[in-house]
Design an enzyme around this catalytic site. Structure first.
Site, PDB file in Angstrom:
ATOM      1  N   HIS A   1      11.749  10.581 -31.119  1.00 33.49           N
ATOM      2  CA  HIS A   1      12.166  10.612 -32.522  1.00 33.49           C
ATOM      3  C   HIS A   1      12.592  12.008 -32.951  1.00 33.49           C
ATOM      4  CE1 HIS A   1       7.723  11.415 -33.183  1.00 33.49           C
ATOM      5  NE2 HIS A   1       8.227  12.302 -34.015  1.00 33.49           N
TER       6      HIS A   1
ATOM      7  N   ASP B   1       8.497   6.936 -26.779  1.00 34.62           N
ATOM      8  CA  ASP B   1       8.713   8.068 -27.681  1.00 34.62           C
ATOM      9  C   ASP B   1       8.699   9.407 -26.941  1.00 34.62           C
ATOM     10  OD1 ASP B   1       9.162   9.445 -29.970  1.00 34.62           O
ATOM     11  OD2 ASP B   1       7.210   9.080 -30.881  1.00 34.62           O
TER      12      ASP B   1
ATOM     13  N   SER C   1       4.300  18.883 -35.713  1.00 36.24           N
ATOM     14  CA  SER C   1       3.602  18.893 -34.422  1.00 36.24           C
ATOM     15  C   SER C   1       4.136  17.852 -33.459  1.00 36.24           C
ATOM     16  CB  SER C   1       2.098  18.686 -34.641  1.00 36.24           C
ATOM     17  OG  SER C   1       1.861  17.405 -35.196  1.00 36.24           O
TER      18      SER C   1
END
Length: 1102
Positions: A191, A222, A304
């Site tokens: 993402h 991801d 993060s």
């Protein structure tokens, strides 16, 4: 451990330590309703350290904002009140969903003109971010490990340059870490890399910077891999982290080393608590699936995403991906099995095969599997072979028309694949990835019986878009597996990833599937391209489409195809070798077909009591204005309303400037609700809120009637009728009375100056219909038009973020000074006083020093209204070459050229005068002045430049009205999300004063300076805010995704404007059609949509 509320999805940008009644009062109105509910709920639940009772007391003192949010929040917490999507939705309540740990860029600048509906117009400010979070004191062993790890961790600053698949364009910050120091590979989240065009750079621990390019983004999981040039890192030795997914164990102590809240490096400690969690469901948009996730208590924050999760030995055991949105100290990590495989394939130059049977699986515990039909015999065999397992994989979604359709069903419990007992996602991925194009045997249990099927494994990359087409201001690609999985539909269809330009449908900007265009079916992107290539410019065609959230409804609209402002149809193809997307043209547009004369008749309003008044319908036409570029701070890209025909023989129409704000536009004029012809702008009034447009009457065979305009102003108390169109674009008429005629100035929009009417007499009437009709007239019984009834664009409210429109009457005599010239084919060159006035009563002027003699003269000059005008505001100094205004704020105007001024209409003498002789009162003393007027030709925008995603032009009239000093003529009007201007903080309402210390007082000097800058290099901008605060911005030029384009007004061009663009080498090209001509508007131009019932559809707020 301190956390900002923004990091847990509560109140963006407000520190928990600083939260209180004052802060909450200031913050809550700025939030969208969803965020407001999140904030109230968090406050109630004690996440800010208050008891529930104290929280409720504090919230009760915040007034209606909090009360509304409390009320809304109560509804959201009803246990049975969840609303699921019509096809497939997350089973997790939106309040409990995790969030991706991206950090939105927080840049300088006070005001945005690049808003989407419901978004707050201010960037978060850095002074509201808490200091970096650090772990508690570590052992010497951990300290040594951290010292080694931080050298591998990078902060990633990136832009996803356009909307694509599940993601909108954005600028953000995240984290990554080096996994191959020789070849320069960085592992981060998918993402972050995104599925569409990506542009970014990374910053190492010693603050060396390097560009990064995508090498791989997984279609499902991801993770993504970026590449950088390792030779450009000169001042620190590079190292790399080893990927060790086998070392992730429950109970292991870990550290998350990353970019906390977009600021400095942070180190968060935690303990792995689970290895078998299903992938977190983020709600709408991209979500990982078909993998287990690791759960730990670490409380990572925004920015993060992509952080390495390391053990005490310094090995990466997982990848940070998301966290709880409700403030719980829970984070979700992606196991590194599949990233490690992909990295090895890339290192060895092998393709990364990815297989799929288009089925989503979930981990279900054994007790639930038993309820689904798992037999005791199979459970015993599985537990014996895998004693540590607590569950199995269960089919959750089987996509229609996919390989597993009619073979697998939802609720099937997976037992074996190719004869092998299978309990883990990792092994399932191994088998499918190695079996692309082959068949696999799958044994499932369905209701207590064995079902064995043979399924052909498909190529996951083949159903993941790697190209898109831009045409008519919008972008399209094939529907992705991600979107299909989210709504449980077949992976097919043409998806509108950027619903803009001609294809802006309703108020929803994404989620549309094109079914057909111009009566041609479009099942694939290729079919859509073929259909679009046959449609000429300016054609109006039928389009059918569905929305992913409502596939039961087929929508039908007629759209206006724009192939002149955005002439090129372009294909963008992902290039994993370079990390860029390559663009190619798909042929030239077909020229517009010659217009044809059409026949129509108007409807007759038989039931109206005054036939002559009802006949005014023959003097109205519908006006649709489509703007390909956002200029002058105007918030929308399409407006629809009605205009009054003032000369049917010449096709002249008067319309509100809230509908036609400037002349860089396409005008469609509909006569008798039947004939559609193109129009052009003839005149824009600088003060009185009307425009005069023109259509070709030779194309219209209809009994259009020139409106008869009253030459005497209507009086207060006069009986009249209001005739107009309501919100549903239906005719409405009722008798009424003029209640008031008062001098007003439309409130200015403080967040982004835009056109507003000033120094005008506004008419109000005694009927509720006046508030429903944005277009119409006040008409006498004999059909004489006594006033226009038009909309005035006002301010944007702070609480609702909606633009206020005022509906008021404008007396027709004010039109004649302009209309007479236009009818004689003379372009009005008006001159105006660059002042804003307000009325002042006799009681006030007496106190301010006006003599009794003059008070008596005012009463004689205007028996119905005893008033004078006071200078409220003086526009900023006129351009060089014009005399400065000799009036001062607070001056009371007695006479102009010897005439007592008590009415707004009496100020019209300024239109034809270079100077006016004025008698004023200043400081209690009468003074005689020679007042200069200024020409209005310099007030309208006649040139605009798109540079690095920012729309630049000379400060328009509204800016001059609201500012005291122009810092330069390079004014930022809007910007594109995901662009360099957005990433580096160049905000709307900023002024650019210099480029690389070269002064840029005008657009000409600015273009000369920026065209000398090589592509993909940094340069400095000296900028000044609207509030006179100077600052310096550094920005990297990107001509590949955001080419420089110039729009210049040119009466000799067919569209009235010439479009010039520059290539990456700075060379100029004449003509339109670059990729970002539409998207550079910040909100690409909306099309001319018409419902099949003939009612116009407004595109809504920006």
């Amino acid at each position: 451990m301190h956390k900002t509320a923004c990091t847990v999805g509560l109140i963006p940008g407000i520190s928990v330590r600083a939260i209180g009644r004052t802060t909450l009062r200031r913050t809550l109105p700025r939030l969208t309703p969803n965020l407001r509910c999140h904030s109230i709920r968090a406050f109630q639940s004690g996440k800010f350290g208050f008891t529930r009772e104290t929280s409720r007391v504090l919230l009760s003192k915040l007034g209606p904002t909090a009360n509304r949010a409390l009320s809304s929040n109560t509804k959201m917490e009803q246990p049975n009140g969840h609303v699921r999507h019509k096809r497939k939705g997350s089973p997790v309540d939106a309040m409990d969903r995790p969030t991706k740990q991206l950090h939105r860029s927080r840049r300088s600048g006070t005001i945005n003109s690049d808003l989407s509906e419901g978004q707050y117009p201010y960037d978060a400010t850095s002074d509201l971010i808490d200091p970096p979070v650090t772990a508690a004191a570590d052992t010497a062993e951990w300290q040594d490990t951290i010292e080694r790890v931080v050298r591998n961790v990078v902060s990633i600053h990136f832009c996803q340059t356009c909307s694509f698949d599940t993601s909108a364009a954005l600028s953000s910050e995240a984290t990554g870490f080096v996994v191959d120091k020789e070849k320069g590979y960085i592992l981060t989240n998918r993402h972050v890399v995104g599925s569409g065009p990506f542009w970014g750079y990374c910053i190492f621990d010693n603050h060396e910077e390097c560009d990064v390019y995508p090498v791989y983004r997984d279609p499902v999981h991801d993770f993504g891999i970026l590449r950088f040039d390792s030779k450009k890192i000169k001042y620190m030795p590079l190292s790399e982290l080893q990927l060790r997914p086998d070392l992730a164990k429950v109970g292991n102590e870990i550290r998350v080393v990353g970019n906390d809240a977009g600021e400095k490096l942070s180190i968060l400690s935690g303990v792995i608590s689970r290895l078998d969690r299903n992938a977190p469901e983020y709600g709408e948009g991209y979500s990982d699936f078909n993998t287990n996730y690791i759960q730990a208590a670490a409380a990572a924050s925004g920015g993060s995403s992509g952080s390495p999760v390391v053990n005490v030995e310094g090995h990466a055991v997982a990848l940070q991906a998301g966290g709880r949105a409700d403030g719980a100290a829970t984070d979700y990590f992606l196991p590194l099995d599949r990233p490690k495989r992909a990295l090895e394939c890339i290192k060895n130059g092998k393709p990364i095969a990815r297989g799929t049977i288009q089925t989503q699986w979930l981990i279900k515990p054994f007790d639930e599997c038993r309820r689904l039909g798992l037999t005791a015999a199979h459970e015993a065999a599985i537990r014996k072979g895998f004693p540590k397992e607590t569950g199995l994989l269960v089919a959750d979604i089987v996509l229609p028309e996919g390989p597993a359709d009619d073979k697998l069903e939802e609720g099937d419990v997976l037992v074996k694949v190719n004869g092998e007992i299978l309990t883990q996602f990792v092994r399932l991925d191994d088998i499918l990835d190695s079996s692309v194009g082959k068949k696999v045997k799958i044994l499932v249990q369905r209701g207590g019986r064995d079902v064995e099927v043979e399924i052909e494994v498909g190529d996951l990359h083949a159903i993941t878009p790697d190209r898109f087409v831009t045409v008519a201001g919008a972008s399209f690609h094939d529907l992705s597996y991600q979107q299909a999985r989210l709504y449980a539909i077949p992976v097919k269809g043409v998806y509108v990833c950027e619903a803009a330009g001609s294809f802006r449908f309703d108020s929803t900007e994404s989620g549309w599937i094109i079914e057909s265009i111009d009566q041609k079916k479009t099942p694939t992107l290729e079919a859509f391209i073929d259909a679009m290539q046959t449609i000429p410019d300016r054609a109006r065609v039928v389009v059918t489409y569905k929305h992913l959230t409502d596939l039961h409804t087929l929508n039908t609209s007629i759209i206006f195809i724009d192939r002149h402002w955005t002439s090129k149809m372009r294909m963008a193809i992902r290039n994993d070798e370079t990390g860029l997307w390559d663009f190619k043209d798909l042929g030239e547009p077909l020229p517009a077909a010659p217009p044809k004369r059409r026949t129509a008749d108007f409807v007759k309003l038989d039931s109206v009591g005054h036939p002559a008044a009802a006949d005014i319908i023959r003097s109205f036409v519908r006006v649709s204005c489509t703007m390909p570029l956002k200029l002058d701070g105007f918030p929308r890209t399409r407006k629809i309303g009605f205009g009054l025909v003032i000369n049917a023989e010449q096709g002249l129409v008067v319309v509100s400037r809230a509908i036609v704000p400037y002349d860089l536009c396409d005008l469609s004029i509909t006569v008798a609700d039947s004939i559609i012809v193109d129009g052009k702008v003839r005149f824009l009034h600088p003060l009185a809120n009307y425009a005069i447009i023109q259509y070709d009457p030779s194309l219209v065979d209809a009994p259009v009637k020139s409106a008869k305009l009253a030459k005497e102003p209507i009086k207060q108390g006069a009986y009249t009728s209001i005739f107009g169109w309501n919100q549903n674009m239906r005719v409405a008429m009722t008798p009424t009375t003029v209640t008031d005629i008062t001098t007003v100035a439309i409130p200015s929009n403080l967040t982004a100056p835009r056109y507003r009417a000033i120094n005008l007499d506004a008419i109000t009437v005694d009927t509720s219909l006046s508030g429903q009709c944005a277009s119409g007239v006040l008409v006498a019984e004999d059909g004489t038009v006594e006033a226009l009834w038009i909309s005035y664009l006002g301010e944007r409210t702070a609480h609702t973020l909606k633009d206020v429109e005022y509906h008021l009457g404008l007396a027709t005599p004010t039109l004649f000074p302009v209309v007479d010239q236009v009818q004689e084919n003379i372009k009005p060159n008006l001159r105006i006083l660059n002042i804003e006035t307000n009325t002042i009563s006799m009681s006030q002027v007496r106190i301010m020093g006006v003599s009794e003699e003059w008070i008596s003269k005012v009463a004689q000059a205007n028996s119905s209204r005893h008033q004078l005008f006071m200078v409220r505001k003086i526009d900023c100094a006129p351009p060089a070459g014009y005399d400065s205004q000799s009036l001062q704020e607070g001056d009371i105007i007695l006479t102009l050229n010897g005439k007592v001024i008590t009415r707004v209409s009496e100020l019209d003498i300024m239109y034809d005068s270079d100077y006016l002789d004025a008698l004023i009162v200043r400081g209690g003393k009468e003074m005689t002045l020679k007042i200069p007027t200024i020409p209005t030709k310099d007030l309208e925008t006649d040139r605009a430049v798109i540079f690095c995603g920012a729309v630049l032009h000379r400060p328009h009239h509204a800016v001059r009205q609201q500012i005291s000093k122009l810092h330069s003529e390079v004014y930022v009007s809007a910007r594109t999300r995901g662009s360099p201007s957005y990433q580096y903080g160049l905000a709307p309402t900023n002024f650019i004063t210099a480029v690389n210390d070269i002064p840029t007082p005008t657009l000409t000097e600015f273009l000369s300076a920026v065209n000398a800058i090589p592509d993909n290099t940094y340069f400095r901008l000296r900028v000044c805010t609207f509030d006179n605060v100077p600052w310096v911005a550094t920005m990297k030029k990107n001509e590949h995704y955001f080419p420089t384009v110039e729009y210049v007004k040119d009466a000799g061009e067919p569209n009235g404007w010439k479009v010039r663009s520059w290539g990456e080498d700075g060379g100029m090209r004449v003509g339109g059609g670059v990729m970002d001509e539409s998207t550079a508007a910040g909100d690409a131009g909306g099309g001319d949509h018409e419902g099949m019932g003939g009612e116009g559809v407004d595109c809504g707020s920006p």
